[in-house]
Enzyme design. Structure first.
Site, short mmCIF file in Angstrom:
data_model
loop_
_atom_site.label_atom_id
_atom_site.label_comp_id
_atom_site.label_asym_id
_atom_site.label_seq_id
_atom_site.Cartn_x
_atom_site.Cartn_y
_atom_site.Cartn_z
CG ASN A 9 4.59 -0.72 -3.76
OD1 ASN A 9 4.80 -1.92 -3.92
ND2 ASN A 9 3.89 -0.25 -2.73
CE LYS A 11 0.28 0.17 -3.31
NZ LYS A 11 -0.84 0.96 -2.79
CG HIS A 95 3.35 0.60 1.68
ND1 HIS A 95 1.97 0.54 1.75
CD2 HIS A 95 3.63 1.30 0.55
CE1 HIS A 95 1.45 1.16 0.72
NE2 HIS A 95 2.42 1.63 -0.03
CD GLU A 97 -1.27 -0.88 0.31
OE1 GLU A 97 -1.91 -0.13 -0.45
OE2 GLU A 97 -0.43 -1.70 -0.09
CD GLU A 167 3.06 4.93 2.53
OE1 GLU A 167 2.78 4.54 1.40
OE2 GLU A 167 3.12 4.19 3.52
N GLY A 173 -4.76 5.22 -2.95
CA GLY A 173 -5.83 4.41 -3.50
C GLY A 173 -7.21 5.02 -3.35
CB SER A 208 -3.16 9.23 -5.41
OG SER A 208 -3.83 8.25 -4.64
#
Length: 248
Positions: A9, A11, A95, A97, A167, A173, A208
């Site tokens: 991914n 991003k 996701h 985010e 996730e 992150g 991660s």
């Protein structure tokens, strides 16, 4: 166990030059990865470029999001038919985010999942808990709510050919990562939740993942691969992670 899958991914990263360089390096490393599936999800502007570069390579193309609607006056949105038209096989939905930064709730994520399936795409459904939820022992309740929203809208067989990426939001992150045992426990719960009636979705870990922890995570019996963020932008790191997913 499902055939292992590793998805990059990207991003909101990359340039045309970087896409050329990164995909060139990944294609060169593919002969060693024939026993697993590999996919990359570039930003929208680079999908067509990536599709041309990946033709015949064995690397699948995916997108990072899609609209619920198939077409219409929805400025700035990209539909499932458009993604299929440029060669996408996969699309990420829900996701963390998208959920946290853009307010996508379980109901909207379920609608996007349904849209992906209806247009012949394989959705990668992202689920996971925040740190406060884990500390409150609410991980399983959060995962159940996220998964059940899809099952209730799309039916019991909706997840049969899908991909689910666990996730833990607290490990994205942040430099933190779930232990292999923590990842396995959540993956086991997810598999038990969706495996009724013979459904066998592919389960990815997405928090991660790095070359130095990938082998331990992928060795868990219910971890079928990974959804990789930052490390997918570095060819050597991504290829090392892919090699860790090869069957032993």
């Amino acid at each position: 166990m499902s055939r292992s899958l590793v998805v990059g991914n990207w991003k909101m990263h990359a340039s045309r030059a970087q896409v050329n360089e990164l995909l060139g390096a990944l294609k060169a490393g593919m002969p060693a990865l024939a026993r697993i599936d590999v996919a990359v999800c570039p930003p929208y502007p680079y999908l067509m470029q990536a599709a041309h570069l990946l033709a015949g390579s064995g690397i699948f193309l995916g997108a990072q999001n899609l609209a619920v609607e198939a077409s219409g006056a929805y400025t700035g949105e990209v539909s499932g038919p458009m993604l299929g038209d440029v060669g996408c096989r996969y699309v990420i939905v829900g996701h963390s985010e998208r959920r946290s930064l853009y307010g996508e709730d379980n109901a909207l994520v379920a609608q996007k999942f349904r849209a992906a399936v209806s247009h012949g795409l394989v959705p990668i459904l992202c689920v996971g808990e925040h740190l406060a939820e884990r500390e409150a022992n609410a991980t399983e309740a959060v995962l159940a709510a996220q998964i059940d929203a899809v099952l209730e809208l799309c039916g019991d067989e909706a997840l049969a050919g899908a991909v689910i990426a666990y996730e833990p939001v607290w490990a994205i992150g942040t430099g933190r990562v779930a232990t292999p045992e923590q990842a396995q426990a959540s993956h086991r719960f997810i598999r038990d939740r969706v495996s009724r009636g013979g459904r066998t979705p592919t389960l990815l870990y997405g928090g991660s993942v790095k070359p130095d922890n990938a082998a331990g995570l992928f060795a868990q019996p219910d971890v079928d691969g990974g959804l990789i963020g930052g490390a997918s932008l570095v060819a050597d790191q991504f290829l090392s992670i892919c090699k860790a997913a090869l069957p032993r």
